[in-house]
Motif scaffolding. Structure first.
Motif, PDB file in Angstrom:
ATOM      1  N   VAL A  55     -16.752 -57.299 -53.583  1.00 14.16           N
ATOM      2  CA  VAL A  55     -16.790 -56.183 -54.532  1.00 14.16           C
ATOM      3  C   VAL A  55     -16.435 -54.867 -53.855  1.00 14.16           C
ATOM      4  CG1 VAL A  55     -18.337 -54.787 -55.957  1.00 14.16           C
ATOM      5  CG2 VAL A  55     -18.400 -57.273 -56.126  1.00 14.16           C
ATOM      6  N   VAL A  56     -16.938 -54.633 -52.642  1.00 18.15           N
ATOM      7  CA  VAL A  56     -16.692 -53.350 -51.962  1.00 18.15           C
ATOM      8  C   VAL A  56     -15.392 -53.356 -51.166  1.00 18.15           C
ATOM      9  CG1 VAL A  56     -19.154 -52.858 -51.815  1.00 18.15           C
ATOM     10  CG2 VAL A  56     -18.024 -53.978 -49.886  1.00 18.15           C
ATOM     11  N   GLY A  57     -14.639 -54.425 -51.279  1.00 18.24           N
ATOM     12  CA  GLY A  57     -13.327 -54.457 -50.642  1.00 18.24           C
ATOM     13  C   GLY A  57     -13.330 -54.824 -49.183  1.00 18.24           C
ATOM     14  N   LEU A  58     -14.380 -55.516 -48.734  1.00 21.48           N
ATOM     15  CA  LEU A  58     -14.436 -55.927 -47.338  1.00 21.48           C
ATOM     16  C   LEU A  58     -14.292 -57.437 -47.177  1.00 21.48           C
ATOM     17  CD1 LEU A  58     -17.327 -53.646 -46.037  1.00 21.48           C
ATOM     18  CD2 LEU A  58     -14.870 -53.295 -45.832  1.00 21.48           C
ATOM     19  N   GLY A  59     -13.911 -58.122 -48.245  1.00 23.53           N
ATOM     20  CA  GLY A  59     -13.681 -59.556 -48.148  1.00 23.53           C
ATOM     21  C   GLY A  59     -12.401 -59.847 -47.401  1.00 23.53           C
ATOM     22  N   ASP A  60     -12.260 -61.108 -46.998  1.00 22.98           N
ATOM     23  CA  ASP A  60     -11.071 -61.486 -46.228  1.00 22.98           C
ATOM     24  C   ASP A  60      -9.949 -62.026 -47.098  1.00 22.98           C
ATOM     25  OD1 ASP A  60     -12.110 -63.903 -46.995  1.00 22.98           O
ATOM     26  OD2 ASP A  60     -12.697 -64.530 -44.962  1.00 22.98           O
ATOM     27  N   GLY A  61     -10.129 -61.953 -48.423  1.00 19.88           N
ATOM     28  CA  GLY A  61      -9.066 -62.396 -49.319  1.00 19.88           C
ATOM     29  C   GLY A  61      -9.114 -63.860 -49.682  1.00 19.88           C
ATOM     30  N   ARG A  62      -9.916 -64.644 -48.970  1.00 21.17           N
ATOM     31  CA  ARG A  62     -10.024 -66.056 -49.288  1.00 21.17           C
ATOM     32  C   ARG A  62     -10.964 -66.257 -50.465  1.00 21.17           C
ATOM     33  NH1 ARG A  62     -11.556 -68.542 -43.537  1.00 21.17           N
ATOM     34  NH2 ARG A  62     -12.976 -66.759 -43.663  1.00 21.17           N
ATOM     35  N   PRO A  63     -10.913 -67.434 -51.133  1.00 15.04           N
ATOM     36  CA  PRO A  63     -11.841 -67.688 -52.243  1.00 15.04           C
ATOM     37  C   PRO A  63     -13.291 -67.542 -51.773  1.00 15.04           C
ATOM     38  CG  PRO A  63     -10.113 -69.359 -52.175  1.00 15.04           C
ATOM     39  CD  PRO A  63      -9.966 -68.533 -50.916  1.00 15.04           C
ATOM     40  N   LEU A  64     -14.142 -67.094 -52.704  1.00 16.71           N
ATOM     41  CA  LEU A  64     -15.545 -66.880 -52.378  1.00 16.71           C
ATOM     42  C   LEU A  64     -16.187 -68.184 -51.930  1.00 16.71           C
ATOM     43  CD1 LEU A  64     -17.731 -64.661 -52.422  1.00 16.71           C
ATOM     44  CD2 LEU A  64     -18.350 -65.477 -54.700  1.00 16.71           C
ATOM     45  N   VAL A  65     -16.740 -68.191 -50.720  1.00 18.45           N
ATOM     46  CA  VAL A  65     -17.356 -69.386 -50.174  1.00 18.45           C
ATOM     47  C   VAL A  65     -18.812 -69.429 -50.616  1.00 18.45           C
ATOM     48  CG1 VAL A  65     -17.938 -70.648 -48.072  1.00 18.45           C
ATOM     49  CG2 VAL A  65     -15.822 -69.319 -48.191  1.00 18.45           C
ATOM     50  N   ARG A  66     -19.222 -70.560 -51.160  1.00 18.37           N
ATOM     51  CA  ARG A  66     -20.604 -70.714 -51.588  1.00 18.37           C
ATOM     52  C   ARG A  66     -21.472 -71.144 -50.413  1.00 18.37           C
ATOM     53  NH1 ARG A  66     -17.300 -71.792 -55.740  1.00 18.37           N
ATOM     54  NH2 ARG A  66     -17.845 -70.954 -57.782  1.00 18.37           N
ATOM     55  N   PHE A  67     -22.745 -71.307 -50.703  1.00 13.15           N
ATOM     56  CA  PHE A  67     -23.707 -71.667 -49.671  1.00 13.15           C
ATOM     57  C   PHE A  67     -23.304 -72.960 -48.990  1.00 13.15           C
ATOM     58  CE2 PHE A  67     -27.648 -74.131 -48.735  1.00 13.15           C
ATOM     59  CZ  PHE A  67     -28.032 -73.407 -47.616  1.00 13.15           C
ATOM     60  N   SER A  68     -23.310 -72.930 -47.656  1.00 14.28           N
ATOM     61  CA  SER A  68     -22.987 -74.101 -46.862  1.00 14.28           C
ATOM     62  C   SER A  68     -24.051 -74.272 -45.785  1.00 14.28           C
ATOM     63  CB  SER A  68     -21.602 -73.948 -46.207  1.00 14.28           C
ATOM     64  OG  SER A  68     -21.398 -74.942 -45.219  1.00 14.28           O
ATOM     65  N   PRO A  69     -24.864 -75.328 -45.851  1.00  7.37           N
ATOM     66  CA  PRO A  69     -25.910 -75.504 -44.832  1.00  7.37           C
ATOM     67  C   PRO A  69     -25.362 -75.436 -43.411  1.00  7.37           C
ATOM     68  CG  PRO A  69     -26.215 -77.076 -46.620  1.00  7.37           C
ATOM     69  CD  PRO A  69     -24.891 -76.402 -46.859  1.00  7.37           C
ATOM     70  N   ARG A  70     -24.182 -75.960 -43.193  1.00 10.40           N
ATOM     71  CA  ARG A  70     -23.618 -75.984 -41.844  1.00 10.40           C
ATOM     72  C   ARG A  70     -23.312 -74.585 -41.337  1.00 10.40           C
ATOM     73  NH1 ARG A  70     -18.431 -77.044 -39.454  1.00 10.40           N
ATOM     74  NH2 ARG A  70     -17.468 -77.062 -41.503  1.00 10.40           N
ATOM     75  N   HIS A  71     -22.929 -73.677 -42.236  1.00 13.51           N
ATOM     76  CA  HIS A  71     -22.552 -72.332 -41.823  1.00 13.51           C
ATOM     77  C   HIS A  71     -23.666 -71.301 -42.011  1.00 13.51           C
ATOM     78  CE1 HIS A  71     -18.493 -74.145 -42.554  1.00 13.51           C
ATOM     79  NE2 HIS A  71     -18.242 -73.508 -41.433  1.00 13.51           N
ATOM     80  N   ASP A  72     -24.640 -71.585 -42.865  1.00 14.86           N
ATOM     81  CA  ASP A  72     -25.604 -70.554 -43.246  1.00 14.86           C
ATOM     82  C   ASP A  72     -27.014 -70.778 -42.723  1.00 14.86           C
ATOM     83  OD1 ASP A  72     -23.735 -69.048 -44.771  1.00 14.86           O
ATOM     84  OD2 ASP A  72     -23.890 -70.513 -46.385  1.00 14.86           O
ATOM     85  N   ILE A  73     -27.297 -71.929 -42.142  1.00 17.96           N
ATOM     86  CA  ILE A  73     -28.621 -72.184 -41.585  1.00 17.96           C
ATOM     87  C   ILE A  73     -28.613 -71.891 -40.090  1.00 17.96           C
ATOM     88  CG2 ILE A  73     -30.362 -73.945 -41.090  1.00 17.96           C
ATOM     89  CD1 ILE A  73     -29.694 -75.285 -43.687  1.00 17.96           C
ATOM     90  N   ASP A  74     -29.553 -71.094 -39.657  1.00 18.66           N
ATOM     91  CA  ASP A  74     -29.732 -70.809 -38.236  1.00 18.66           C
ATOM     92  C   ASP A  74     -30.824 -71.750 -37.714  1.00 18.66           C
ATOM     93  OD1 ASP A  74     -31.096 -69.566 -35.880  1.00 18.66           O
ATOM     94  OD2 ASP A  74     -29.564 -68.044 -36.162  1.00 18.66           O
ATOM     95  N   PRO A  75     -30.552 -72.553 -36.675  1.00 17.23           N
ATOM     96  CA  PRO A  75     -31.568 -73.489 -36.175  1.00 17.23           C
ATOM     97  C   PRO A  75     -32.859 -72.796 -35.760  1.00 17.23           C
ATOM     98  CG  PRO A  75     -29.416 -73.986 -35.225  1.00 17.23           C
ATOM     99  CD  PRO A  75     -29.270 -72.694 -35.954  1.00 17.23           C
ATOM    100  N   PHE A  76     -32.736 -71.636 -35.096  1.00 17.56           N
ATOM    101  CA  PHE A  76     -33.934 -70.902 -34.699  1.00 17.56           C
ATOM    102  C   PHE A  76     -34.694 -70.395 -35.926  1.00 17.56           C
ATOM    103  CE2 PHE A  76     -31.049 -70.123 -30.985  1.00 17.56           C
ATOM    104  CZ  PHE A  76     -31.757 -70.899 -30.071  1.00 17.56           C
ATOM    105  N   GLY A  77     -33.953 -69.946 -36.925  1.00 16.16           N
ATOM    106  CA  GLY A  77     -34.591 -69.479 -38.149  1.00 16.16           C
ATOM    107  C   GLY A  77     -35.315 -70.596 -38.875  1.00 16.16           C
ATOM    108  N   ALA A  78     -34.736 -71.801 -38.862  1.00 19.12           N
ATOM    109  CA  ALA A  78     -35.378 -72.944 -39.505  1.00 19.12           C
ATOM    110  C   ALA A  78     -36.667 -73.325 -38.770  1.00 19.12           C
ATOM    111  CB  ALA A  78     -34.415 -74.130 -39.542  1.00 19.12           C
ATOM    112  N   VAL A  79     -36.638 -73.265 -37.437  1.00 17.30           N
ATOM    113  CA  VAL A  79     -37.850 -73.556 -36.655  1.00 17.30           C
ATOM    114  C   VAL A  79     -38.929 -72.525 -36.946  1.00 17.30           C
ATOM    115  CG1 VAL A  79     -38.800 -73.687 -34.318  1.00 17.30           C
ATOM    116  CG2 VAL A  79     -36.622 -74.788 -34.842  1.00 17.30           C
ATOM    117  N   ALA A  80     -38.539 -71.247 -37.006  1.00 21.35           N
ATOM    118  CA  ALA A  80     -39.502 -70.194 -37.311  1.00 21.35           C
ATOM    119  C   ALA A  80     -40.114 -70.392 -38.692  1.00 21.35           C
ATOM    120  CB  ALA A  80     -38.824 -68.826 -37.224  1.00 21.35           C
TER     121      ALA A  80
END
Length: 222
Positions: A35-60
């Motif tokens: 919306v603010v014009g800082l996207g990379d032009g690619r289609p909007l990527v939805r939630f992906s466990p592989r890309h959005d989960i931090d192992p340390f965050g999950a342990v915490a």
């Protein structure tokens, strides 16, 4: 969340709230960047466990009650269109989770007019507070989302609050560069958060921080 194993329904609701928080954060940040014009032009990527989960965050989350998602570094959000736009991207995820959590808690207060919100702290709910099943599910889900968003606003890497702080400064100085080096590149920030999630074992420091940040958000609906 493991503290809530004595209340299986609350445990499942809290696990779901963490996963929902991760998804809301990811979608809100990517949508805002577009919306603010800082996207990379690619289609909007939805939630992906592989890309959005931090192992340390999950342990915490498992040990300390709540965790965080994969870090979005300040290098990934350019400032060339204004510091405000970049800060908005970092703020979008935590704010979306806080608003969602507050909406659920408000619904809980309307449907279940109990004294729970007047006497319970967020940390107690994250540990699995005993109550009727419907109330337990609703309150655990709302508090979990609230805790996820509030924790993310703390201004140290790997949390989103650091991105907000970085972009609030006109020209980040040597102290901020030092913080990035040690807290981000050398993972000292994640280590400190994990220590806070583990100690003391009966009521971790991370839980106390969430109590301090979130108590007002519960009491306003009491």
């Amino acid at each position: 969340m493991l503290f809530a194993l004595g209340e299986p329904v609350a445990f499942v609701a809290l696990v779901f709230s963490f996963l929902l928080g991760l998804a809301l954060r990811a979608v809100a940040m990517r949508f805002t960047a577009r919306v603010v014009g800082l996207g990379d032009g690619r289609p909007l990527v939805r939630f992906s466990p592989r890309h959005d989960i931090d192992p340390f965050g999950a342990v915490a989350a498992a040990i300390g009650g709540m965790g965080w998602g994969r870090q979005l570094t300040v290098d990934e959000v350019p400032r060339w269109r204004g510091r405000g736009r970049a800060a908005a991207v970092f703020a979008a995820g935590p704010v979306a989770c806080i608003l969602a959590g507050e909406l659920i808690i408000a619904g809980f207060a309307l449907v279940h007019p109990t004294l729970a919100l007047a006497v319970l702290n967020p940390g107690e709910i994250l540990r699995g507070s005993p109550m009727p099943i419907a109330e337990q599910v609703t309150l655990s889900l709302g508090t979990g989302l609230l805790a996820f968003g509030l924790l993310a606003l703390i201004p140290i890497p790997p949390l989103d609050g650091f991105g907000i702080l970085w972009n609030a400064l006109r020209k980040p100085g040597p102290s901020m560069a030092w913080m990035r080096l040690w807290f981000e590149d050398k993972n000292i920030g994640a280590l400190i958060l994990l220590v806070c999630a583990f100690f003391p074992t009966l009521y971790p420091i991370l839980m106390r921080i969430i109590d301090f940040l979130g108590i007002l958000f519960l009491r306003i609906w009491a």
